[in-house]
Design an enzyme around this catalytic site. Structure first.
Site, mmCIF file in Angstrom:
data_model
loop_
_atom_site.group_PDB
_atom_site.id
_atom_site.type_symbol
_atom_site.label_atom_id
_atom_site.label_comp_id
_atom_site.label_asym_id
_atom_site.label_seq_id
_atom_site.Cartn_x
_atom_site.Cartn_y
_atom_site.Cartn_z
ATOM 1 N N ARG A 134 59.887 26.057 -14.259
ATOM 2 C CA ARG A 134 59.424 25.885 -12.874
ATOM 3 C C ARG A 134 58.826 27.150 -12.245
ATOM 4 N NH1 ARG A 134 61.391 21.498 -9.903
ATOM 5 N NH2 ARG A 134 61.356 22.714 -7.974
ATOM 6 N N ASP B 81 70.576 36.061 -38.239
ATOM 7 C CA ASP B 81 69.211 35.700 -37.857
ATOM 8 C C ASP B 81 68.145 36.549 -38.543
ATOM 9 O OD1 ASP B 81 69.984 37.949 -36.449
ATOM 10 O OD2 ASP B 81 69.184 37.286 -34.512
ATOM 11 N N SER C 270 69.089 45.727 -39.382
ATOM 12 C CA SER C 270 68.693 44.613 -38.504
ATOM 13 C C SER C 270 68.179 45.123 -37.168
ATOM 14 C CB SER C 270 69.886 43.684 -38.277
ATOM 15 O OG SER C 270 70.323 43.115 -39.482
ATOM 16 N N HIS D 134 69.555 44.852 15.716
ATOM 17 C CA HIS D 134 70.700 43.933 15.828
ATOM 18 C C HIS D 134 70.230 42.502 16.113
ATOM 19 C CE1 HIS D 134 72.956 47.693 16.197
ATOM 20 N NE2 HIS D 134 72.094 48.033 17.138
ATOM 21 N N SER E 17 59.820 18.171 4.871
ATOM 22 C CA SER E 17 61.152 17.561 4.866
ATOM 23 C C SER E 17 61.025 16.082 4.565
ATOM 24 C CB SER E 17 61.835 17.762 6.233
ATOM 25 O OG SER E 17 62.983 16.959 6.360
ATOM 26 N N ARG F 69 77.557 51.606 -32.773
ATOM 27 C CA ARG F 69 77.081 50.322 -32.229
ATOM 28 C C ARG F 69 78.181 49.278 -32.338
ATOM 29 N NH1 ARG F 69 73.312 45.754 -34.278
ATOM 30 N NH2 ARG F 69 74.020 45.225 -32.215
ATOM 31 N N SER G 135 74.846 41.506 -28.136
ATOM 32 C CA SER G 135 73.700 40.702 -28.565
ATOM 33 C C SER G 135 73.496 39.446 -27.727
ATOM 34 C CB SER G 135 73.861 40.318 -30.032
ATOM 35 O OG SER G 135 72.787 39.507 -30.455
ATOM 36 N N ARG H 252 70.436 38.788 -24.839
ATOM 37 C CA ARG H 252 69.460 37.710 -25.009
ATOM 38 C C ARG H 252 69.236 36.974 -23.688
ATOM 39 N NH1 ARG H 252 69.025 35.508 -30.630
ATOM 40 N NH2 ARG H 252 70.358 36.782 -31.962
#
Length: 496
Positions: free
Chosen positions: A58, A125, A150, A197, A301, A341, A346, A350
């Site tokens: 969207r 992966d 990797s 204010h 509306s 690490r 991971s 993502r």
């Protein structure tokens, strides 16, 4: 048996002649047939049958959605493997031109479905995609991913995607600034009520208020553009091919997750700026002083046809709050990087990085659209000014009376009494502010009766606002916009 009969069996079995075991079976089948799971499997699956992230479906642009797509990710992995092979050959390793050519010919034809199937089996992966790539490139197979981990493809792809994402966002920030700058220039001298204010205060101008929004966006542009001397990604040979100027001199197996903090924090700061601006627009829209674009066929509306809800600004505020909350996430990730690490970053990254960029992109799509079509209603603004200006003019009147020989304290008391009377007319009787008429008919102020209208000119209350707008646009805005020579005046649309 029909569904209606099934229902009858369930509701009236106690008084019916249907055997109990039939009723129990009926209950069971009705439960199965009416369950969401049964309906799920009986429904033809399409893109609308599973959850779709609203950011990509969207709000965000197609360009940013592609930047964080699987297609971009996995083709970049292959490019990095290709860059590594080329760099290895340049450094004297046994890599042939035939192998490099074979890899080049298969960079873009990634069989993602095959890689997904492989990943389900081996639960890794990178290795899954490596196997599929090696199958397509049998000659190059022995040297693909040679000497790499990797994270070579994972982290470097993230850096490339982040860099490309920032390159998508920056011109949109500049475009928003440019359009707001034109609006500020046009309305730099139009007096309007200032608010502190959320109470009417001294006058400012529509243009100067817009410059306050621009000032925040300029700070965001600077933070996101960053100090290029600090951008140190990838190794020298590989980075040059990937489009980076420098590399991290030192790192563990991954680049420091502090970079994610800097990146997402800058995007969250942008969100705060957009939220502030759009909140102001929503408040001004409720007063009918200013309005965001409203299309000819747009519906405000479903119940009240006359409404012109500020849906663009409302959406910006909603998305901005989401982006602001994402800022904490990379702090937790960076704090939890164990030794060289760990892999618990991971799945989080993502989601967080992609959503941060997609949300920022969606915000800027909408901000550009708002900025190109802001509408000002001068007569409404003038009416509000006239309601409040008599009170604001009291100091000018006191100064004029002193110049005419009056006593400051005595004049202050006279105006205080008349102001209270005028205030009662407004608050208790619902009438108009008649302070000016009271002063004009009071004999004490007779020495300045001929000056009253001049003392009430709104333009005398805005000080150097027009000049400040000019100086700001010339000294602060113009140099930044000069960095983006390709900006156009084309209208920016949004999906829904």
């Amino acid at each position: 048996m029909s569904r209606r009969k099934l229902m009858c069996c369930l509701l009236f079995h106690r008084s019916s002649s249907i055997p109990l075991e039939v009723v129990e079976r009926t209950k069971f089948f009705y439960f199965i047939f009416s369950s969401p799971i049964f309906k799920y499997f009986c429904t033809e699956m399409d893109e609308y049958s599973t959850y779709r992230n609203p950011l990509s479906s969207r709000y965000a642009s197609d360009q940013m959605s592609y930047n964080f797509s699987d297609r971009k990710k996995f083709t970049t992995w292959r490019k990095l493997w290709l860059y590594l092979a080329k760099a290895s050959k340049e450094l004297g390793l046994d890599v042939t031109d035939v192998q490099i050519a074979e890899m080049e010919s298969h960079v873009d034809d990634v069989n993602i479905k095959a890689a997904d199937e492989e990943e389900r089996k081996i639960k890794h992966d990178v290795m899954a995609h490596l196997h599929v790539f090696a199958t397509q490139c049998p000659t190059a197979s022995p040297i693909i991913h040679l000497g790499a981990t990797s994270c070579y493809v994972g982290d470097n792809t993230d850096l490339i995607v982040i860099k490309d994402g920032l390159d998508i966002l920056l011109p949109k920030i500049a475009q928003s600034i440019s359009r707001l700058a034109k609006f500020a220039e046009e309305y730099k001298s139009m007096p309007t009520l200032g608010f502190t204010h959320l109470q009417a205060a001294q006058l400012t101008t529509v243009g100067k208020r817009t410059c306050l929004w621009i000032q925040d966006l300029l700070m965001d542009e600077k933070a996101i553009r960053g100090d290029h001397e600090k951008v140190k990604q990838l190794d020298r040979l590989v980075t040059k091919m990937a489009g980076f100027n420098r590399s991290f001199i030192i790192c563990g197996q991954t680049y420091t997750r502090k970079l994610d903090i800097e990146c997402v924090s800058a995007l969250s700061s942008l969100a705060a700026s957009v939220h502030k601006m759009c909140t102001d627009i929503r408040l001004l829209a409720s007063r009918k002083e200013m309005e965001e674009p409203f299309e000819k066929s747009q519906v405000g509306s479903s119940a009240m046809p006359y409404k012109r809800n500020p849906m663009r600004s409302e959406r910006c505020c909603s998305l901005a709050r989401h982006l602001i909350t994402l800022a904490a996430n990379p702090f937790h990730t960076a704090a939890n990087q164990w030794m060289e690490r760990t892999l618990d970053d991971s799945a989080n990254r993502r989601i967080t990085l992609a959503e941060a960029f997609l949300t920022a992109d969606a915000l800027l799509q909408m901000t550009q659209n708002i900025a190109q079509g802001l509408v000002v209603y001068p007569k409404v603004i003038e009416r509000y000014i006239q309601e409040e200006l008599p009170f604001m003019a009291t100091e000018n009147i006191i100064v004029a009376m002193v110049k005419a020989g009056g006593d400051r304290q005595e004049c202050h008391e006279q105006i205080r009494v008349l102001s209270q009377q005028a205030g009662n007319v407004v608050k208790q009787q619902g009438g108009n502010n008649d302070l000016v008429q009271r002063i004009a008919s009071c004999s004490y102020f007779q020495p300045i009766h001929d000056q009253i209208q001049c003392l009430l000119d709104p333009k005398t209350f805005i000080g150097r606002a027009p000049q400040q707008v000019d100086e700001f646009l010339q000294e602060e805005v113009a140099p930044v916009l000069a960095l983006y020579p390709g900006l156009t005046s084309n209208s920016v649309e949004f999906k829904v």
